[in-house]
Design an enzyme around this catalytic site. Structure first.
Site, mmCIF file in Angstrom:
data_model
loop_
_atom_site.group_PDB
_atom_site.id
_atom_site.type_symbol
_atom_site.label_atom_id
_atom_site.label_comp_id
_atom_site.label_asym_id
_atom_site.label_seq_id
_atom_site.Cartn_x
_atom_site.Cartn_y
_atom_site.Cartn_z
ATOM 1 N N GLU A 145 -11.792 -7.340 7.478
ATOM 2 C CA GLU A 145 -11.414 -8.536 6.727
ATOM 3 C C GLU A 145 -9.916 -8.390 6.504
ATOM 4 O O GLU A 145 -9.474 -7.616 5.659
ATOM 5 C CB GLU A 145 -12.224 -8.549 5.421
ATOM 6 C CG GLU A 145 -12.373 -9.931 4.857
ATOM 7 C CD GLU A 145 -11.237 -10.245 3.922
ATOM 8 O OE1 GLU A 145 -10.245 -10.816 4.417
ATOM 9 O OE2 GLU A 145 -11.323 -9.902 2.745
ATOM 10 N N CYS A 187 -5.599 -12.450 0.423
ATOM 11 C CA CYS A 187 -5.561 -12.848 1.840
ATOM 12 C C CYS A 187 -5.937 -14.316 2.016
ATOM 13 O O CYS A 187 -5.688 -14.895 3.053
ATOM 14 C CB CYS A 187 -6.447 -11.939 2.680
ATOM 15 S SG CYS A 187 -8.135 -11.972 2.137
ATOM 16 N N TRP A 244 -6.396 -3.045 -2.963
ATOM 17 C CA TRP A 244 -6.065 -3.009 -4.390
ATOM 18 C C TRP A 244 -6.107 -4.388 -5.041
ATOM 19 O O TRP A 244 -6.058 -4.490 -6.259
ATOM 20 C CB TRP A 244 -4.656 -2.406 -4.576
ATOM 21 C CG TRP A 244 -3.631 -3.013 -3.657
ATOM 22 C CD1 TRP A 244 -3.201 -2.490 -2.468
ATOM 23 C CD2 TRP A 244 -2.951 -4.269 -3.807
ATOM 24 N NE1 TRP A 244 -2.292 -3.342 -1.878
ATOM 25 C CE2 TRP A 244 -2.123 -4.436 -2.684
ATOM 26 C CE3 TRP A 244 -2.951 -5.266 -4.787
ATOM 27 C CZ2 TRP A 244 -1.311 -5.562 -2.502
ATOM 28 C CZ3 TRP A 244 -2.152 -6.388 -4.604
ATOM 29 C CH2 TRP A 244 -1.343 -6.518 -3.476
ATOM 30 N N ASN A 245 -6.157 -5.472 -4.266
ATOM 31 C CA ASN A 245 -5.948 -6.789 -4.897
ATOM 32 C C ASN A 245 -7.170 -7.295 -5.669
ATOM 33 O O ASN A 245 -7.031 -8.033 -6.637
ATOM 34 C CB ASN A 245 -5.441 -7.831 -3.895
ATOM 35 C CG ASN A 245 -6.368 -8.061 -2.732
ATOM 36 O OD1 ASN A 245 -7.305 -7.301 -2.525
ATOM 37 N ND2 ASN A 245 -6.119 -9.101 -1.964
ATOM 38 N N ALA A 302 -8.233 1.829 -2.464
ATOM 39 C CA ALA A 302 -6.768 1.895 -2.331
ATOM 40 C C ALA A 302 -6.204 2.868 -3.366
ATOM 41 O O ALA A 302 -6.713 2.955 -4.487
ATOM 42 C CB ALA A 302 -6.178 0.510 -2.542
ATOM 43 N N GLU A 333 2.285 -12.896 5.826
ATOM 44 C CA GLU A 333 1.699 -13.197 4.511
ATOM 45 C C GLU A 333 2.722 -12.886 3.437
ATOM 46 O O GLU A 333 3.292 -11.795 3.420
ATOM 47 C CB GLU A 333 0.496 -12.283 4.270
ATOM 48 C CG GLU A 333 -0.743 -12.677 5.021
ATOM 49 C CD GLU A 333 -1.934 -11.887 4.503
ATOM 50 O OE1 GLU A 333 -2.827 -12.478 3.909
ATOM 51 O OE2 GLU A 333 -1.951 -10.655 4.689
ATOM 52 N N SER A 347 -4.587 -5.047 5.543
ATOM 53 C CA SER A 347 -3.654 -5.757 6.420
ATOM 54 C C SER A 347 -4.148 -5.753 7.864
ATOM 55 O O SER A 347 -4.892 -4.864 8.293
ATOM 56 C CB SER A 347 -2.273 -5.093 6.357
ATOM 57 O OG SER A 347 -2.330 -3.839 6.996
ATOM 58 N N LYS A 384 -13.659 4.519 0.072
ATOM 59 C CA LYS A 384 -12.289 5.026 -0.112
ATOM 60 C C LYS A 384 -11.461 3.860 -0.645
ATOM 61 O O LYS A 384 -11.036 2.984 0.103
ATOM 62 C CB LYS A 384 -11.741 5.531 1.240
ATOM 63 C CG LYS A 384 -10.627 6.546 1.150
ATOM 64 C CD LYS A 384 -9.301 5.991 0.682
ATOM 65 C CE LYS A 384 -8.661 5.073 1.693
ATOM 66 N NZ LYS A 384 -7.545 4.277 1.103
HETATM 67 C C1 SIN Z 1 -8.913 -11.056 -0.468
HETATM 68 O O1 SIN Z 1 -7.828 -11.449 -0.854
HETATM 69 O O2 SIN Z 1 -8.992 -10.031 0.242
HETATM 70 C C2 SIN Z 1 -10.209 -11.731 -0.826
HETATM 71 C C3 SIN Z 1 -10.078 -12.756 -1.836
HETATM 72 C C4 SIN Z 1 -11.385 -13.423 -2.175
HETATM 73 O O3 SIN Z 1 -12.487 -12.881 -1.975
HETATM 74 O O4 SIN Z 1 -11.308 -14.536 -2.658
#
Ligand code: SIN
Length: 475
Positions: free
Chosen positions: A249, A283, A149-150, A175, A379, A228, A173
């Site tokens: 990732e 992340c 979702w980020n 989030a 995190e 995660s 699919k």
């Molecule tokens: C992420 O937070 O999953 C990726 C962030 C990014 O591509 O800069």
């Protein structure tokens, strides 16, 4: 022209399904849309469509696939303002960051359009006269793309661009918090003329159920997951019985190292991006600030000054830098990590510990972080800075490596030798030296250790969606 889509996209059709779920604005919980909740039958139908569409899609010449990706990117850029608004509504992020995400997301489509044109093979000199060794890159097959979702657009286009360029078909699919972005991208694919069945999007309220069904589906040959580390391990385990290809990732725990000779203005400017982009919900967010003793006080002071200028509020309001966290669980987690650190001796040097009840979390700066505190290992995913002092360069680099994660690290130093030593010593897939944002379409994004498997973006991004085929031929 962009219009809000709420139904699943399966085999080139918008499917309402029998159940729906609410997408809510993280700022105030107001309903944004009721979206199709794909059941198992719909997920199976999406996989069947991706399987059916695969032979024709892989047979399409790379440049033709590339043209469709470019058309999607152009449409995305043309509708950037409305796509950014949609992102703010379902994700909550500040408008400028939503706009930056649309540009970032489109850049992957453009990048991989080029890669589709350059999916080179090799002719290798053979040992015997008359033999010819030919190596080609073949698409892996129908792929499951499971996205977070980020960054609802960019995390999908970074996978989708590579998959489509390689000749793979996909079932996405998204989030459950942010399915609308993925549906908007499906709409771009439809408008661009991507053939039916090549791109399918199945939103679902229960991400674990839908993701599990998708990963286990016999027609799926590869799974790409961003999320995660905990869930990534489950995805990897679920892919084992059929030995599906997996790209993961996963979480980072990024050290942000400031050495004594650093340009502190530059370090603070980098820290503001590395820490507060997306309200810390990334992340690649700086998670552990490690500052060499001689500059610890000066860096902390300057960082506090810059942090105090940040405005938290509704992402669409002018002047807002940080929107709300995406959901209540995120707000509670950030509050737990701050409370844990304070209970173990961390000092709040700016702001106030969040109460966990509001998603609008204001920035907090903590000093005196130690490895005994949960935020050293976990995190934070929120606007919290935790600073630990390092005795010297060697101590700083050892602290940086004191984690199971290895996604990204940031190092600030003017000294070329220190830059080289840090780049060599830090165990991480990506390193920013005097740079607070390393993410860009042309560079390989990904981690080592428990931060994941595989790379996204760059020319290497295609590798995860292709297999090498070697043919020994006597022409
Ligand atoms: C992420 O937070 O999953 C990726 C962030 C990014 O591509 O800069």
């Amino acid at each position: 022209m962009f219009e809000l889509r709420r139904d699943a996209y399966v085999n080139g059709r918008w499917e309402a399904g029998t159940k729906r779920f609410a997408v809510r604005d993280p700022y105030d919980g107001a309903p944004v849309a009721e979206v199709t909740d794909a059941d198992d039958a719909m997920i199976d139908a999406a996989v069947a469509a991706a399987v059916e569409a695969f032979p024709a899609w892989r047979a399409k010449p790379g440049p033709a696939r590339g043209r469709l990706l470019r058309a999607m990117a152009a449409a995305m850029e043309a509708d950037a303002a409305r796509l950014a608004e949609l992102c703010v509504r379902e994700n909550g992020k500040a408008m400028a960051q939503a706009a930056a995400e649309v540009t970032y997301a489109a850049s992957f489509l453009v990048w991989f359009a080029g890669e589709a044109e350059r999916m080179y093979g090799e002719i290798v000199p053979a040992s015997q006269v008359g033999q010819r060794i030919e190596v080609t890159r073949e698409p892996v097959g129908p792929c499951a793309l499971i996205t977070p979702w980020n960054f609802p657009y960019a995390m999908l286009t970074r996978k989708l661009g590579a998959a489509l360029a390689a000749g793979c078909t996909v079932v996405c699919k998204p989030a459950e918090q942010t399915p609308l972005g993925a549906l908007a991208i499906a709409q771009l694919a439809e408008a661009a003329g991507v053939p039916e069945g090549v791109v399918n999007v199945v939103p679902a309220a229960d991400g674990a159920r839908a993701g599990g069904r998708l990963v286990a589906a016999p027609g799926i040959r590869k799974v790409s997951f961003t999320g995660s580390t905990e869930v990534g391990k489950l995805v990897a385990a679920a892919a084992v019985p059929d030995l599906k290809r997996v790209s993961l990732e996963l979480g980072g725990n990024a050290p942000f190292v400031v050495l004594a000779d650093a340009d502190l203005e530059a370090a603070v400017a980098g820290a503001m991006i590395a820490k507060f982009r997306n309200a810390g919900q990334s992340c690649v967010a700086a998670n552990r600030f490690i500052v060499e003793a001689p500059v610890a006080e000066a860096f902390t002071g300057k960082l506090i000054e810059a942090t105090a200028r940040l405005r938290v509020g509704r992402g669409s309001d002018a002047g807002v830098d940080l929107g709300p966290l995406v959901d209540d669980a995120s707000a509670r987690k950030v509050a737990r990590l701050v409370a844990d650190a304070v209970s173990r001796g961390a000092l709040v040097v700016y702001g106030e510990p969040p109460d966990g009840a509001s998603r609008l979390v204001k920035p907090v700066v903590l000093a005196g972080i130690t490895p005994a505190m949960a935020m050293w290992r976990e995190e934070i995913f929120g606007p919290v800075v935790g600073i630990r002092v390092a005795a010297d360069e060697a101590d700083a680099l050892a602290q940086a490596n004191d984690t199971d994660a290895g996604l990204v690290a940031y190092v600030y130093t003017r000294d070329g030798a220190r830059q080289a030593r840090a780049a060599a010593a830090i165990e991480s897939g990506m390193i920013g030296i005097n740079e607070g944002l390393v993410s860009t379409a042309q560079a390989p994004f990904g981690g080592i250790k428990q931060s994941g498997i595989g790379r996204e973006g760059s020319r290497h991004g295609l590798d995860d969606y292709t297999s090498l085929k070697y043919v020994m031929r006597r022409p």
